[in-house]
Design an enzyme around this catalytic site. Structure first.
Site, PDB file in Angstrom:
ATOM      1  N   LYS A 243       0.835  -1.271   0.169  1.00 34.71           N
ATOM      2  CA  LYS A 243       0.043  -0.086   0.180  1.00 34.71           C
ATOM      3  C   LYS A 243       0.797   1.333   0.203  1.00 34.71           C
ATOM      4  O   LYS A 243       0.513   2.275   0.471  1.00 34.71           O
ATOM      5  CB  LYS A 243      -0.860  -0.025   1.364  1.00 34.71           C
TER       6      LYS A 243
ATOM      7  N   ARG B 163      14.678 -10.653   6.335  1.00 33.20           N
ATOM      8  CA  ARG B 163      15.102 -11.257   4.900  1.00 33.20           C
ATOM      9  C   ARG B 163      14.379 -10.352   3.812  1.00 33.20           C
ATOM     10  O   ARG B 163      12.964 -10.372   3.746  1.00 33.20           O
ATOM     11  CB  ARG B 163      14.916 -12.671   4.806  1.00 33.20           C
TER      12      ARG B 163
ATOM     13  N   HIS C 271      24.377 -12.657   3.341  1.00 31.08           N
ATOM     14  CA  HIS C 271      23.729 -13.587   4.320  1.00 31.08           C
ATOM     15  C   HIS C 271      24.570 -13.935   5.396  1.00 31.08           C
ATOM     16  O   HIS C 271      25.146 -14.913   5.495  1.00 31.08           O
ATOM     17  CB  HIS C 271      23.154 -14.889   3.449  1.00 31.08           C
TER      18      HIS C 271
END
Length: 164
Positions: free
Chosen positions: A91, A112, A140
């Site tokens: 939105k 993530r 990561h």
């Protein structure tokens, strides 16, 4: 037994890049992981009354599950958002606004996200520590730590090991 230095040095630390940790920090994490692996019951309750927000805006099964299992094994709880399509981002809410809100819900945010650098951005807007659980093709760091732990256990050291 848990050494004081490990617990103290790891409080209120963001992990958005493996570069956030010096070699000593990495060694402390590996030592702590070994202590937890050897005596998991000693650590149960360490995160009592703590909540981790797992914000997984990119598909993940193992990483999300591992974070949820870890907090529960430590006696805490997790709340998870696992689909960017069902979040207010669709939105028009910014990532910064999402992080500001979720940091009010929790003691730690695990993020993530498909955007490179998203975890670093999140750490700038969060009132609680942020852990990067993968940001696109960028980094990561928790997987890096896991891989280092495996190498450390297999070879007894990570010093001088070169991965090609």
């Amino acid at each position: 037994m848990l050494r004081k230095g490990i617990r103290h040095s790891m409080n209120n630390v963001n992990l958005t890049s493996i570069d956030d940790f010096c070699n000593q920090d990495i060694e402390n994490v590996l030592d702590l992981a070994l202590e937890i692996e050897k005596n998991p019951k000693v650590f149960h309750g360490l995160a009592a009354h703590r909540i981790v927000s797992n914000l997984f805006f990119e598909p993940s099964t193992r990483t999300r599950g591992s974070f949820e299992a870890a907090i529960k094994r430590l006696g805490g709880d997790a709340i998870t958002a696992s689909d960017i399509e069902s979040s207010s981002i669709v939105k028009g809410e910014s990532l910064a606004d999402t992080i500001r809100i979720w940091s009010g819900y929790s003691d730690l945010i695990v993020l993530r996200h498909p955007w490179e650098g998203a975890a670093h951005l999140a750490s700038q807007y969060s009132d609680v520590p942020v852990i990067n659980a993968g940001d696109g093709g960028h980094e990561h760091p928790t997987q890096t730590l896991s891989d280092l732990y495996t190498l450390w256990k297999e070879f007894g050291t990570i010093n001088g090991i070169r991965i090609i």
